[in-house]
Design an enzyme around this catalytic site. Structure first.
Site, PDB file in Angstrom:
ATOM      1  N   ASP A 160     -46.598  17.903   5.996  1.00 16.32           N
ATOM      2  CA  ASP A 160     -46.962  18.083   4.593  1.00 16.32           C
ATOM      3  C   ASP A 160     -47.454  19.595   4.510  1.00 16.32           C
ATOM      4  O   ASP A 160     -47.398  20.210   3.371  1.00 16.32           O
ATOM      5  CB  ASP A 160     -47.625  16.872   4.151  1.00 16.32           C
ATOM      6  CG  ASP A 160     -47.235  15.469   4.345  1.00 16.32           C
ATOM      7  OD1 ASP A 160     -45.949  15.344   3.561  1.00 16.32           O
ATOM      8  OD2 ASP A 160     -47.612  14.771   5.123  1.00 16.32           O
ATOM      9  N   HIS A 188     -49.810  10.167   3.687  1.00 14.40           N
ATOM     10  CA  HIS A 188     -48.517  10.759   3.990  1.00 14.40           C
ATOM     11  C   HIS A 188     -47.611   9.825   2.890  1.00 14.40           C
ATOM     12  O   HIS A 188     -46.667   8.990   3.613  1.00 14.40           O
ATOM     13  CB  HIS A 188     -47.940  10.726   5.348  1.00 14.40           C
ATOM     14  CG  HIS A 188     -46.403  11.277   5.542  1.00 14.40           C
ATOM     15  ND1 HIS A 188     -46.216  12.518   5.284  1.00 14.40           N
ATOM     16  CD2 HIS A 188     -45.576  10.363   5.888  1.00 14.40           C
ATOM     17  CE1 HIS A 188     -44.812  12.681   5.323  1.00 14.40           C
ATOM     18  NE2 HIS A 188     -44.340  11.276   5.611  1.00 14.40           N
TER      19      HIS A 188
HETATM   20  N1  LIG Z   1     -45.129  11.205   9.140  1.00 16.37           N
HETATM   21  C1  LIG Z   1     -44.138  12.047   8.971  1.00 16.37           C
HETATM   22  O1  LIG Z   1     -44.466  13.190   8.400  1.00 16.37           O
HETATM   23  C2  LIG Z   1     -42.662  11.613   9.047  1.00 16.37           C
HETATM   24  C3  LIG Z   1     -42.420  10.177   9.552  1.00 16.37           C
HETATM   25  N2  LIG Z   1     -41.084   9.956   9.449  1.00 16.37           N
HETATM   26  C4  LIG Z   1     -41.005   8.660  10.132  1.00 16.37           C
HETATM   27  O2  LIG Z   1     -40.551   8.562  11.380  1.00 16.37           O
HETATM   28  C5  LIG Z   1     -39.829   7.409  11.948  1.00 16.37           C
HETATM   29  C6  LIG Z   1     -38.605   7.894  12.854  1.00 16.37           C
HETATM   30  O3  LIG Z   1     -37.797   8.668  12.158  1.00 16.37           O
HETATM   31  P1  LIG Z   1     -36.500   8.966  12.655  1.00 16.37           P
HETATM   32  O4  LIG Z   1     -36.429   9.477  14.288  1.00 16.37           O
HETATM   33  O5  LIG Z   1     -35.707   9.758  11.894  1.00 16.37           O
HETATM   34  O6  LIG Z   1     -35.585   7.596  12.853  1.00 16.37           O
HETATM   35  P2  LIG Z   1     -34.459   7.076  13.693  1.00 16.37           P
HETATM   36  O7  LIG Z   1     -33.920   5.809  13.188  1.00 16.37           O
HETATM   37  O8  LIG Z   1     -33.436   8.161  14.102  1.00 16.37           O
HETATM   38  O9  LIG Z   1     -35.169   6.784  14.889  1.00 16.37           O
HETATM   39  C7  LIG Z   1     -36.140   5.664  15.031  1.00 16.37           C
HETATM   40  C8  LIG Z   1     -35.936   5.023  16.655  1.00 16.37           C
HETATM   41  O10 LIG Z   1     -37.178   4.234  16.651  1.00 16.37           O
HETATM   42  C9  LIG Z   1     -36.410   3.039  17.640  1.00 16.37           C
HETATM   43  N3  LIG Z   1     -37.502   1.923  17.491  1.00 16.37           N
HETATM   44  C10 LIG Z   1     -37.647   1.372  16.442  1.00 16.37           C
HETATM   45  N4  LIG Z   1     -38.495   0.078  16.630  1.00 16.37           N
HETATM   46  C11 LIG Z   1     -38.931   0.436  17.912  1.00 16.37           C
HETATM   47  C12 LIG Z   1     -40.030  -0.012  18.684  1.00 16.37           C
HETATM   48  N5  LIG Z   1     -40.746  -1.213  18.373  1.00 16.37           N
HETATM   49  N6  LIG Z   1     -40.421   0.569  19.835  1.00 16.37           N
HETATM   50  C13 LIG Z   1     -39.684   1.665  20.215  1.00 16.37           C
HETATM   51  N7  LIG Z   1     -38.492   2.156  19.555  1.00 16.37           N
HETATM   52  C14 LIG Z   1     -38.199   1.652  18.233  1.00 16.37           C
HETATM   53  C15 LIG Z   1     -35.116   2.892  16.925  1.00 16.37           C
HETATM   54  O11 LIG Z   1     -34.389   2.038  17.894  1.00 16.37           O
HETATM   55  C16 LIG Z   1     -34.562   4.479  16.825  1.00 16.37           C
HETATM   56  O12 LIG Z   1     -34.127   4.819  18.294  1.00 16.37           O
HETATM   57  C17 LIG Z   1     -39.372   6.569  10.549  1.00 16.37           C
HETATM   58  O13 LIG Z   1     -40.426   5.689  10.315  1.00 16.37           O
HETATM   59  C18 LIG Z   1     -39.733   7.770   9.493  1.00 16.37           C
HETATM   60  O14 LIG Z   1     -40.068   7.225   8.324  1.00 16.37           O
HETATM   61  C19 LIG Z   1     -40.035  10.861   9.391  1.00 16.37           C
HETATM   62  C20 LIG Z   1     -40.494  12.109   8.938  1.00 16.37           C
HETATM   63  C21 LIG Z   1     -41.801  12.453   8.551  1.00 16.37           C
HETATM   64  O1  LIG Z   2     -39.863   9.264   3.233  1.00 13.84           O
HETATM   65  C1  LIG Z   2     -39.505   8.681   4.079  1.00 13.84           C
HETATM   66  O2  LIG Z   2     -39.444   7.589   3.983  1.00 13.84           O
HETATM   67  C2  LIG Z   2     -39.092   9.371   5.369  1.00 13.84           C
HETATM   68  C3  LIG Z   2     -39.312  10.777   5.641  1.00 13.84           C
HETATM   69  C4  LIG Z   2     -40.638  11.418   5.568  1.00 13.84           C
HETATM   70  O3  LIG Z   2     -41.761  10.525   5.640  1.00 13.84           O
HETATM   71  C5  LIG Z   2     -40.839  12.946   5.342  1.00 13.84           C
HETATM   72  O4  LIG Z   2     -39.872  13.641   5.259  1.00 13.84           O
HETATM   73  O5  LIG Z   2     -42.002  13.212   4.869  1.00 13.84           O
END
Ligand SMILES: NC(=O)C1=CN([C@@H]2O[C@H](COP(=O)(O)OP(=O)(O)OC[C@H]3O[C@@H](n4cnc5c(N)ncnc54)[C@H](O)[C@@H]3O)[C@@H](O)[C@H]2O)C=CC1
Ligand SMILES: O=C(O)CCC(=O)C(=O)O
Length: 336
Positions: A160, A188
């Site tokens: 952000d 967030h």
């Molecule tokens: N704080 C932030 O700024 C942001 C947060 N996010 C969050 O990050 C997270 C991951 O995003 P992506 O990589 O795009 O998702 P993704 O779905 O591509 O990957 C998530 C991975 O986590 C694995 N997973 C699920 N539960 C698990 C567990 N208990 N232990 C180990 N692995 C586990 C899944 O199998 C998958 O491979 C989501 O919750 C998303 O909302 C995404 C963008 C920004």
């Molecule tokens: O908005 C979402 O649930 C996932 C992506 C996210 O956290 C972001 O891009 O800031």
């Protein structure tokens, strides 16, 4: 003298954020090229083959500071003796899911991982929570890891901050490196408060207030804020996948500045609100402006908070208090 290896675990290692993040860590962009890393990748059993593919690719990159790579679906193995835990793995939001649905789905993951870190990780472990809802997942992990200092838990709001910095840079007609002191307060989520009132812009060699460089207070109070608040949703709508490259870059920035140091620069991190001087209720994981030195963050205190800003700090704190209450009730019911 050569540095001892740092043991770093990334959860959700087969997912899309990790695919960009792992190379940043392995190349030495995060902890330094002179810092050997033992990289541990954790994901769920169904993703085992994908994980093995990522291991092969990391080997094929021939990164000099990557001392070892381990791929596992065993949480205990993954967290044992860990120095840095990057908790990305979670169930992402699906269309039609409310925030509380996501919280309920992910609360158990962060409870279990907090409890495990408490027993098998180093007591000095630094934990960064990325999986959403990141602040409250971090609060849950922290709660179930009472023997690890509260200050060692943080959640990601650097994406952000980077988004807000880029918006100010574009409006002021400079590159992002010329913009500093942009703060994200709170959650967030769409209630976060991107605050440019203490920001600075280096324009043509002279440092001026961001508000002067932008010269559009109405924009700073409206579109600037909503653009940053809704940027994740905008990327999701366009890509049909949530932000990954920019999330990985932000995770690298957060970890670098926290663990190596921010060299006096302000950065935004969601950290424990205990003892803050801004009137934010205690017991939340709330994003503040901080400076960092060798793994220790310090909140930038004494900033003047206008009436306009105060209201926004309160709204996002109220949302976090509501999430904390919901998570506590949910976990209590689940264990009854
Ligand atoms: N704080 C932030 O700024 C942001 C947060 N996010 C969050 O990050 C997270 C991951 O995003 P992506 O990589 O795009 O998702 P993704 O779905 O591509 O990957 C998530 C991975 O986590 C694995 N997973 C699920 N539960 C698990 C567990 N208990 N232990 C180990 N692995 C586990 C899944 O199998 C998958 O491979 C989501 O919750 C998303 O909302 C995404 C963008 C920004
Ligand atoms: O908005 C979402 O649930 C996932 C992506 C996210 O956290 C972001 O891009 O800031």
């Amino acid at each position: 003298m050569a540095k001892s290896p740092m043991r770093v675990v990334v959860t959700g290692a087969a997912g899309q954020i990790s695919y960009s993040l792992l190379a940043l860590i392995a190349r030495g962009d995060v902890f330094g090229r002179d810092q050997p890393v033992d990289l541990v990748m954790l994901d769920l059993p169904f993703a085992k083959d994908a994980l093995e593919g990522v291991v092969m690719e990391l080997q094929d990159c021939a990164f000099p500071s990557l001392k070892s790579v381990t791929a596992t679906c065993d949480q205990t193995e993954a967290f044992t003796d860990i120095d840095v835990a990057v908790l990305v793995g979670a169930f992402p939001r699906k269309p039609g899911m409310e925030r509380n649905d996501m919280l309920a789905k992910n609360a158990e993951i962060f409870k279990a991982q907090g409890a495990l870190l408490n027993t098998v990780a180093k007591k000095t472990v630094k934990v960064l929570v990325v999986g959403n809802p990141a602040n409250t997942n971090c609060l849950i992990a922290q709660k179930y890891a009472p023997t690890i200092p509260k200050e060692n838990f943080s959640a990601l709001t650097r994406l952000d901050q980077n988004r807000a910095t880029a918006q100010i840079a574009a409006k002021a007609g400079v590159t992002s490196d010329k913009v500093s002191q942009i703060t994200i307060w709170g959650n967030h989520s769409a209630t976060q408060y991107p605050d440019a009132w203490h920001g600075k812009v280096n324009k043509d060699g002279a440092e001026v207030a961001a508000s002067a460089a932008v010269n559009d207070d109405a924009w700073l109070k409206s579109d600037f804020i909503t653009t940053v608040q809704k940027r994740g949703a905008a990327v999701l709508a366009a890509r049909k996948l949530s932000s990954a490259m920019s999330a990985a870059k932000a995770i690298g920035d957060h970890l670098h500045d926290w663990i190596v140091g921010s060299e006096g620069r302000w950065v935004s991190m969601a950290i424990t609100s205990d003892g803050n001087k801004y009137g934010v209720p205690e017991g939340l994981i709330y994003s503040f402006p901080v400076t960092c030195e060798a793994g220790v963050w310090t909140v930038v205190n004494g900033l003047e908070i206008s009436e306009f800003s105060r209201e926004k700090l309160t709204v996002t704190a109220e949302e976090l208090s509501g999430e904390a209450k919901y998570a506590a009730e949910f976990l209590e019911k689940a264990s009854a």
